[in-house]
Design an enzyme around this catalytic site. Structure first.
Site, mmCIF file in Angstrom:
data_model
loop_
_atom_site.group_PDB
_atom_site.id
_atom_site.type_symbol
_atom_site.label_atom_id
_atom_site.label_comp_id
_atom_site.label_asym_id
_atom_site.label_seq_id
_atom_site.Cartn_x
_atom_site.Cartn_y
_atom_site.Cartn_z
ATOM 1 N N SER A 148 38.484 38.422 9.856
ATOM 2 C CA SER A 148 38.497 39.801 9.274
ATOM 3 C C SER A 148 39.846 40.379 10.034
ATOM 4 O O SER A 148 40.450 40.094 11.116
ATOM 5 C CB SER A 148 37.648 40.580 9.666
ATOM 6 O OG SER A 148 37.517 41.953 9.496
ATOM 7 N N TYR A 161 31.695 43.779 16.486
ATOM 8 C CA TYR A 161 32.266 43.221 15.073
ATOM 9 C C TYR A 161 33.827 42.664 15.302
ATOM 10 O O TYR A 161 33.922 41.389 14.997
ATOM 11 C CB TYR A 161 32.057 43.946 13.872
ATOM 12 C CG TYR A 161 32.407 43.424 12.476
ATOM 13 C CD1 TYR A 161 31.622 42.476 11.844
ATOM 14 C CD2 TYR A 161 33.951 43.476 11.826
ATOM 15 C CE1 TYR A 161 32.104 41.821 10.738
ATOM 16 C CE2 TYR A 161 34.009 42.920 10.915
ATOM 17 C CZ TYR A 161 33.485 42.021 10.049
ATOM 18 O OH TYR A 161 33.898 41.441 9.003
HETATM 19 P P1 NAD Z 1 27.588 39.357 1.924
HETATM 20 O O1 NAD Z 1 26.601 40.042 2.813
HETATM 21 O O2 NAD Z 1 27.765 39.862 0.714
HETATM 22 O O3 NAD Z 1 27.387 37.841 2.447
HETATM 23 C C1 NAD Z 1 27.151 37.395 3.673
HETATM 24 C C2 NAD Z 1 26.071 36.461 3.852
HETATM 25 O O4 NAD Z 1 25.897 36.028 4.885
HETATM 26 C C3 NAD Z 1 24.852 36.989 3.206
HETATM 27 O O5 NAD Z 1 24.148 36.313 2.045
HETATM 28 C C4 NAD Z 1 23.826 37.090 4.304
HETATM 29 O O6 NAD Z 1 22.334 37.001 4.146
HETATM 30 C C5 NAD Z 1 24.404 35.978 5.253
HETATM 31 N N1 NAD Z 1 24.066 35.902 6.693
HETATM 32 C C6 NAD Z 1 24.126 36.882 7.344
HETATM 33 N N2 NAD Z 1 23.781 36.633 8.526
HETATM 34 C C7 NAD Z 1 23.396 34.983 8.552
HETATM 35 C C8 NAD Z 1 22.913 34.089 9.382
HETATM 36 N N3 NAD Z 1 22.628 34.653 10.695
HETATM 37 N N4 NAD Z 1 22.644 33.127 8.850
HETATM 38 C C9 NAD Z 1 22.825 32.634 7.530
HETATM 39 N N5 NAD Z 1 23.402 33.744 6.789
HETATM 40 C C10 NAD Z 1 23.638 34.846 7.161
HETATM 41 O O7 NAD Z 1 29.047 39.801 2.674
HETATM 42 P P2 NAD Z 1 30.551 39.369 2.387
HETATM 43 O O8 NAD Z 1 31.486 40.376 2.358
HETATM 44 O O9 NAD Z 1 30.417 38.421 1.229
HETATM 45 O O10 NAD Z 1 31.010 38.589 3.857
HETATM 46 C C11 NAD Z 1 31.363 37.281 3.945
HETATM 47 C C12 NAD Z 1 32.252 37.172 5.151
HETATM 48 O O11 NAD Z 1 33.255 37.949 4.904
HETATM 49 C C13 NAD Z 1 31.462 37.724 6.398
HETATM 50 O O12 NAD Z 1 32.009 37.044 7.661
HETATM 51 C C14 NAD Z 1 32.178 39.151 6.674
HETATM 52 O O13 NAD Z 1 32.430 39.503 7.919
HETATM 53 C C15 NAD Z 1 33.647 38.550 5.942
HETATM 54 N N6 NAD Z 1 34.431 39.749 5.658
HETATM 55 C C16 NAD Z 1 34.099 40.534 4.583
HETATM 56 C C17 NAD Z 1 34.900 41.595 4.171
HETATM 57 C C18 NAD Z 1 34.444 42.497 2.896
HETATM 58 O O14 NAD Z 1 35.364 43.607 2.776
HETATM 59 N N7 NAD Z 1 33.522 42.288 2.342
HETATM 60 C C19 NAD Z 1 35.955 41.712 4.993
HETATM 61 C C20 NAD Z 1 36.322 41.005 5.722
HETATM 62 C C21 NAD Z 1 35.636 39.860 6.226
#
Ligand code: NAD
Length: 282
Positions: A148, A161
Site C-alpha cells: 500500500s 495498517y
Molecule cells: P476487499 O475487502 O475487497 O478484499 C480483501 C479480501 O481479503 C476479502 O475477501 C477478505 O475477506 C479477505 N481477507 C481479509 N482478512 C483475511 C484473512 N485473515 N484471511 C483470508 N482472507 C482474508 O479489499 P481490497 O481492496 O481488494 O484489498 C486487497 C488488498 O489490497 C489488501 O491487502 C489491501 O490492504 C490492499 N489495498 C487496497 C487498496 C484499496 O484502495 N482498495 C489500497 C491499497 C492497498
C-alpha cells in the site's frame, strides 16, 4: 501486449483474499487466460460465490475455493497441501488478503496483533510456505505481494495498517533479493502498490464508486501490464493521484530523514506549506 510467462493456460495461480475486490478481479483475469485458480479467503459466503463465477470461466475441475485465515500459518500450510494435491504446481502466488479495521497508537493490542498477523504475517508465511516448491519446479513463476502507499508515506490515522504495509514492502524487497541470488531460480517477487480502489475495504458505506477511485479490474489490468514489463514496484495511479504526485509524496517522506525534518512533516503545522511548495515546483 506479451504477458509474463508465468501466465499461461493450465498454469496455476493461488490468490489470497481472492473472494473480493482486487483479489477476485485478479482471479477472474487469470481464469480468463485459461489458468487453474485457487482462491483462499476467510469469508466462506463470498468464497463460494466467487468460486462459482470462476467455474463458469474455467470449469469446476480447474477451481479451488478454500476457506483460509492467512493470519494462521497452519491454514496456509493446509492451503498449500490442498492446492498441490489437486494442481501439482504453483506458478503465481498472489499474497493479497488484507484488512483495515482502523487502529490507534495506544489502541487495543489485540487489534495490532491481528492486523500484523493478517497483513504482514499472511505475506511472510505465504511466501515461506509456497516459494520452495515454486523454485523447485523450475518453470517461470511470480510472487505478487499487495502492499500500500500507506506503507511508504505512512500518513497519520491508521498506524497498525501502515506498520503492516511498511513490513510488506521490506519483506517483498528482501524476498526478491533472495530469489534473484538463488542459483537457477525462475521465481520473482513483486510489490503491488494499489492506488485508491473501490472495494468493500474502502467503500465505507458508499454504494457508488467515488470519482477518484479505480476499479479492481483497472488495477489488475495495470498490474499485468507492469508485470509484463518486469517491474518490481507496481505503483498504480488512480483517478485523483498520478505517478508524478506519488513520486513527490514519496520523495518528501524520504526527505524527512535526509533533511532532518520532524517525522511525517507533510502533516506537521510548520512544514505543511513547504510540502505544498515542493509539490508545486513540479
Ligand atoms: P476487499 O475487502 O475487497 O478484499 C480483501 C479480501 O481479503 C476479502 O475477501 C477478505 O475477506 C479477505 N481477507 C481479509 N482478512 C483475511 C484473512 N485473515 N484471511 C483470508 N482472507 C482474508 O479489499 P481490497 O481492496 O481488494 O484489498 C486487497 C488488498 O489490497 C489488501 O491487502 C489491501 O490492504 C490492499 N489495498 C487496497 C487498496 C484499496 O484502495 N482498495 C489500497 C491499497 C492497498
Amino acid at each position: 501486449m506479451t504477458s509474463h510467462p508465468a501466465f499461461a493456460p493450465s498454469h496455476v495461480a493461488v490468490i489470497t483474499g481472492g473472494a473480493s475486490g482486487i483479489g477476485f478481479a485478479a482471479a477472474r483475469a487469470f481464469a480468463e487466460m485459461g489458468m487453474k485458480v485457487a482462491i483462499a479467503d476467510r469469508d466462506a459466503t463470498a468464497l463460494r460465490a466467487a468460486g462459482q463465477v470462476l467455474a463458469t470461466l474455467v470449469g469446476d475441475d480447474n477451481v479451488l475455493a478454500i476457506e483460509t485465515d492467512v493470519g494462521r500459518r497452519e491454514d496456509l500450510a493446509r492451503l498449500r497441501e490442498q492446492v498441490l494435491a489437486r494442481f501439482s504446481k504453483v506458478h503465481v502466488l498472489m499474497n493479497n488478503a488484507g484488512m483495515q479495521p482502523g487502529s490507534a497508537i495506544f489502541g487495543p493490542h489485540e487489534v495490532w496483533e491481528r492486523i500484523l498477523a493478517v497483513n504482514l504475517g499472511g505475506i511472510v508465511n505465504g511466501s515461506q510456505i509456497f516459494a520452495p516448491e515454486m523454485i523447485a519446479h523450475g518453470e517461470p513463476a511470480l510472487i505478487i505481494n499487495t502492499g500500500s502507499k500507506q506503507g511508504i508515506t505512512t500518513p497519520p490515522g491508521d498506524p497498525a495498517y501502515n506498520v503492516s504495509k511498511a513490513g510488506v514492502k521490506a519483506f517483498a524487497e528482501a524476498l526478491q533479493h533472495e530469489l534473484r541470488n538463488t542459483e537457477g531460480c525462475r521465481v520473482s517477487a513483486h510489490l503491488l502498490i494499489p492506488g485508491f480502489v473501490f472495494t468493500p475495504l474502502t467503500a465505507r458505506g458508499r454504494i457508488e464508486q467515488p470519482a477518484g477511485a479505480w476499479t479492481p479490474e483497472q488495477t489488475v489490468a495495470f498490474m499485468l501490464k507492469r508485470l509484463a514489463a518486469g517491474d518490481f514496484y507496481i505503483l498504480c495511479p488512480d483517478g485523483e493521484t498520478n505517478r508524478a504526485l506519488d513520486e513527490k509524496r514519496m520523495a518528501w517522506a524520504m526527505g524527512d530523514i535526509i533533511e532532518n525534518r520532524p517525522p511525517l512533516s507533510r502533516w506537521h503545522k510548520d512544514c505543511g506549506e513547504a510540502f505544498k511548495a515542493f509539490v508545486a515546483r513540479g
